[in-house]
Design a protein around this motif. Sequence first.
Motif, PDB file in Angstrom:
ATOM      1  N   PHE A  71      -7.376   4.523  15.367  1.00 37.23           N
ATOM      2  CA  PHE A  71      -8.171   5.241  14.370  1.00 37.23           C
ATOM      3  C   PHE A  71      -7.304   6.199  13.550  1.00 37.23           C
ATOM      4  O   PHE A  71      -7.751   7.271  13.141  1.00 37.23           O
ATOM      5  N   THR A  72      -6.076   5.778  13.295  1.00 37.38           N
ATOM      6  CA  THR A  72      -5.190   6.571  12.445  1.00 37.38           C
ATOM      7  C   THR A  72      -5.673   6.515  11.002  1.00 37.38           C
ATOM      8  O   THR A  72      -5.935   5.427  10.466  1.00 37.38           O
ATOM      9  N   VAL A  73      -5.801   7.671  10.379  1.00 37.05           N
ATOM     10  CA  VAL A  73      -6.287   7.730   9.000  1.00 37.05           C
ATOM     11  C   VAL A  73      -5.204   7.219   8.055  1.00 37.05           C
ATOM     12  O   VAL A  73      -4.068   7.696   8.066  1.00 37.05           O
ATOM     13  N   THR A  74      -5.562   6.202   7.244  1.00 34.74           N
ATOM     14  CA  THR A  74      -4.653   5.624   6.254  1.00 34.74           C
ATOM     15  C   THR A  74      -5.390   5.533   4.921  1.00 34.74           C
ATOM     16  O   THR A  74      -6.530   5.049   4.888  1.00 34.74           O
ATOM     17  N   PRO A  75      -4.801   5.987   3.815  1.00 34.47           N
ATOM     18  CA  PRO A  75      -5.486   5.923   2.516  1.00 34.47           C
ATOM     19  C   PRO A  75      -5.962   4.507   2.193  1.00 34.47           C
ATOM     20  O   PRO A  75      -5.202   3.542   2.287  1.00 34.47           O
ATOM     21  N   GLY A  76      -7.233   4.404   1.845  1.00 33.18           N
ATOM     22  CA  GLY A  76      -7.822   3.120   1.489  1.00 33.18           C
ATOM     23  C   GLY A  76      -8.292   2.301   2.672  1.00 33.18           C
ATOM     24  O   GLY A  76      -9.077   1.365   2.502  1.00 33.18           O
ATOM     25  N   CYS A  77      -7.800   2.617   3.876  1.00 35.08           N
ATOM     26  CA  CYS A  77      -8.110   1.803   5.057  1.00 35.08           C
ATOM     27  C   CYS A  77      -8.972   2.533   6.074  1.00 35.08           C
ATOM     28  O   CYS A  77      -9.125   2.055   7.208  1.00 35.08           O
ATOM     29  N   SER A  78      -9.528   3.691   5.718  1.00 34.62           N
ATOM     30  CA  SER A  78     -10.364   4.429   6.667  1.00 34.62           C
ATOM     31  C   SER A  78     -11.501   5.114   5.920  1.00 34.62           C
ATOM     32  O   SER A  78     -11.339   5.546   4.775  1.00 34.62           O
ATOM     33  N   LYS A  79     -12.649   5.190   6.597  1.00 30.15           N
ATOM     34  CA  LYS A  79     -13.828   5.824   6.007  1.00 30.15           C
ATOM     35  C   LYS A  79     -14.615   6.534   7.104  1.00 30.15           C
ATOM     36  O   LYS A  79     -14.723   6.045   8.223  1.00 30.15           O
ATOM     37  N   GLU A  80     -15.186   7.701   6.754  1.00 31.22           N
ATOM     38  CA  GLU A  80     -16.117   8.403   7.627  1.00 31.22           C
ATOM     39  C   GLU A  80     -17.429   8.522   6.869  1.00 31.22           C
ATOM     40  O   GLU A  80     -17.480   9.144   5.803  1.00 31.22           O
ATOM     41  N   ALA A  81     -18.481   7.901   7.399  1.00 30.46           N
ATOM     42  CA  ALA A  81     -19.756   7.900   6.682  1.00 30.46           C
ATOM     43  C   ALA A  81     -20.849   7.348   7.578  1.00 30.46           C
ATOM     44  O   ALA A  81     -20.582   6.774   8.635  1.00 30.46           O
ATOM     45  N   LEU A  82     -22.098   7.514   7.129  1.00 30.22           N
ATOM     46  CA  LEU A  82     -23.216   6.849   7.792  1.00 30.22           C
ATOM     47  C   LEU A  82     -23.279   5.385   7.362  1.00 30.22           C
ATOM     48  O   LEU A  82     -23.536   4.491   8.171  1.00 30.22           O
ATOM     49  N   ASN A  83     -23.070   5.158   6.048  1.00 24.48           N
ATOM     50  CA  ASN A  83     -23.081   3.818   5.464  1.00 24.48           C
ATOM     51  C   ASN A  83     -21.970   3.759   4.419  1.00 24.48           C
ATOM     52  O   ASN A  83     -21.885   4.632   3.554  1.00 24.48           O
ATOM     53  N   ASP A  84     -21.125   2.739   4.493  1.00 26.07           N
ATOM     54  CA  ASP A  84     -20.048   2.647   3.502  1.00 26.07           C
ATOM     55  C   ASP A  84     -19.382   1.281   3.627  1.00 26.07           C
ATOM     56  O   ASP A  84     -19.880   0.394   4.329  1.00 26.07           O
ATOM     57  N   ARG A  85     -18.237   1.125   2.981  1.00 27.25           N
ATOM     58  CA  ARG A  85     -17.487  -0.122   3.032  1.00 27.25           C
ATOM     59  C   ARG A  85     -16.006   0.171   2.867  1.00 27.25           C
ATOM     60  O   ARG A  85     -15.614   1.217   2.335  1.00 27.25           O
ATOM     61  N   ILE A  86     -15.181  -0.759   3.337  1.00 21.64           N
ATOM     62  CA  ILE A  86     -13.735  -0.700   3.120  1.00 21.64           C
ATOM     63  C   ILE A  86     -13.345  -1.961   2.359  1.00 21.64           C
ATOM     64  O   ILE A  86     -13.642  -3.083   2.793  1.00 21.64           O
ATOM     65  N   LEU A  87     -12.705  -1.775   1.198  1.00 24.73           N
ATOM     66  CA  LEU A  87     -12.225  -2.904   0.405  1.00 24.73           C
ATOM     67  C   LEU A  87     -10.872  -3.350   0.956  1.00 24.73           C
ATOM     68  O   LEU A  87      -9.981  -2.520   1.173  1.00 24.73           O
ATOM     69  N   VAL A  88     -10.713  -4.653   1.196  1.00 26.07           N
ATOM     70  CA  VAL A  88      -9.455  -5.174   1.732  1.00 26.07           C
ATOM     71  C   VAL A  88      -8.865  -6.180   0.750  1.00 26.07           C
ATOM     72  O   VAL A  88      -9.585  -6.912   0.068  1.00 26.07           O
ATOM     73  N   ASP A  89      -7.527  -6.202   0.685  1.00 25.02           N
ATOM     74  CA  ASP A  89      -6.847  -7.094  -0.255  1.00 25.02           C
ATOM     75  C   ASP A  89      -5.556  -7.615   0.364  1.00 25.02           C
ATOM     76  O   ASP A  89      -4.688  -6.838   0.766  1.00 25.02           O
ATOM     77  N   PHE A  90      -5.451  -8.946   0.481  1.00 24.42           N
ATOM     78  CA  PHE A  90      -4.238  -9.581   0.995  1.00 24.42           C
ATOM     79  C   PHE A  90      -3.348 -10.106  -0.133  1.00 24.42           C
ATOM     80  O   PHE A  90      -2.269 -10.622   0.128  1.00 24.42           O
ATOM     81  N   SER A  91      -3.805 -10.015  -1.374  1.00 28.24           N
ATOM     82  CA  SER A  91      -3.064 -10.617  -2.489  1.00 28.24           C
ATOM     83  C   SER A  91      -1.922  -9.741  -2.993  1.00 28.24           C
ATOM     84  O   SER A  91      -1.005 -10.226  -3.661  1.00 28.24           O
ATOM     85  N   GLY A  92      -1.981  -8.449  -2.707  1.00 28.01           N
ATOM     86  CA  GLY A  92      -0.944  -7.539  -3.189  1.00 28.01           C
ATOM     87  C   GLY A  92      -1.167  -7.047  -4.602  1.00 28.01           C
ATOM     88  O   GLY A  92      -0.344  -6.292  -5.133  1.00 28.01           O
ATOM     89  N   ARG A  93      -2.268  -7.437  -5.223  1.00 24.16           N
ATOM     90  CA  ARG A  93      -2.512  -7.042  -6.616  1.00 24.16           C
ATOM     91  C   ARG A  93      -3.019  -5.610  -6.746  1.00 24.16           C
ATOM     92  O   ARG A  93      -3.110  -5.086  -7.849  1.00 24.16           O
ATOM     93  N   HIS A  94      -3.370  -4.983  -5.610  1.00 24.74           N
ATOM     94  CA  HIS A  94      -3.926  -3.626  -5.679  1.00 24.74           C
ATOM     95  C   HIS A  94      -3.068  -2.609  -4.924  1.00 24.74           C
ATOM     96  O   HIS A  94      -3.569  -1.568  -4.507  1.00 24.74           O
ATOM     97  N   LYS A  95      -1.792  -2.916  -4.757  1.00 27.88           N
ATOM     98  CA  LYS A  95      -0.909  -1.965  -4.077  1.00 27.88           C
ATOM     99  C   LYS A  95      -0.879  -0.641  -4.826  1.00 27.88           C
ATOM    100  O   LYS A  95      -0.804  -0.610  -6.052  1.00 27.88           O
ATOM    101  N   GLY A  96      -0.942   0.443  -4.070  1.00 28.91           N
ATOM    102  CA  GLY A  96      -0.923   1.764  -4.681  1.00 28.91           C
ATOM    103  C   GLY A  96      -2.291   2.290  -5.037  1.00 28.91           C
ATOM    104  O   GLY A  96      -2.427   3.472  -5.383  1.00 28.91           O
TER     105      GLY A  96
END
Length: 210
Positions: free
Chosen positions: A144-169
């Motif tokens: 549960f290490t906090v990483t920008p873009g890869c972690s969320k704290e909420a009652l309801n939410d989502r995490i966007l994932v990308d394997f293409s590399g087009r959204h680096k940064g």
Amino acid sequence: MKSRCFLALAALVAAQSSSGEVRVFVDGELFTNYKTIEIVADDSAAPPPVDPSPDPVDPPPDSDDDPNTPPIPDGCSTPEGLTVLEEPIPNVITTFKIRRNQAVALSFDQRHFRGGKGQIQFAENTLGPSPLKWAVVSSCPGDFTVTPGCSKEALNDRILVDFSGRHKGDSRVCTLEEGQTYWFNIRHFDMTMGRDSCPQGKACALFVRP
């Protein structure tokens, strides 16, 4: 001429009379229908001993405790006091029930997302208490290490994932590497209080939808 008699379950008794005559009795009856009786012991060779079957060879131990989930990479460890329930990520919206100090780790890779990108949603569930949640995408189950873009704290939410590399940064997107396995780790936890948010003795519930 010789006669050979094999008598099973019968008592054979030979007695010699005073005249030297040998009389044979079988089961108490005088036996006269013979010229010569030859009693032969079975001197045939005993059958060779049968080699005992070799001890079965145990198969090599399986280093993976659960063959339905990917092997855990070296260097991964579970936080002390936390029980992690591992499963493959579901293809449809699914309910998970966990108690205090428990977490769910759902394994996935780029094959679970069309075009190598997508989202993992989590939400409240009415099948039990569903307090604040902490979700993290990591290369280790139960991490549960906090990483920008890869972690969320909420009652309801989502995490966007990308394997293409087009959204680096992009801090809004969790950028991942093709060919690697990842885990969507989620538990009921309040980051501000620093403790599990599931009430003691209760089974808390949540939804996960890929």
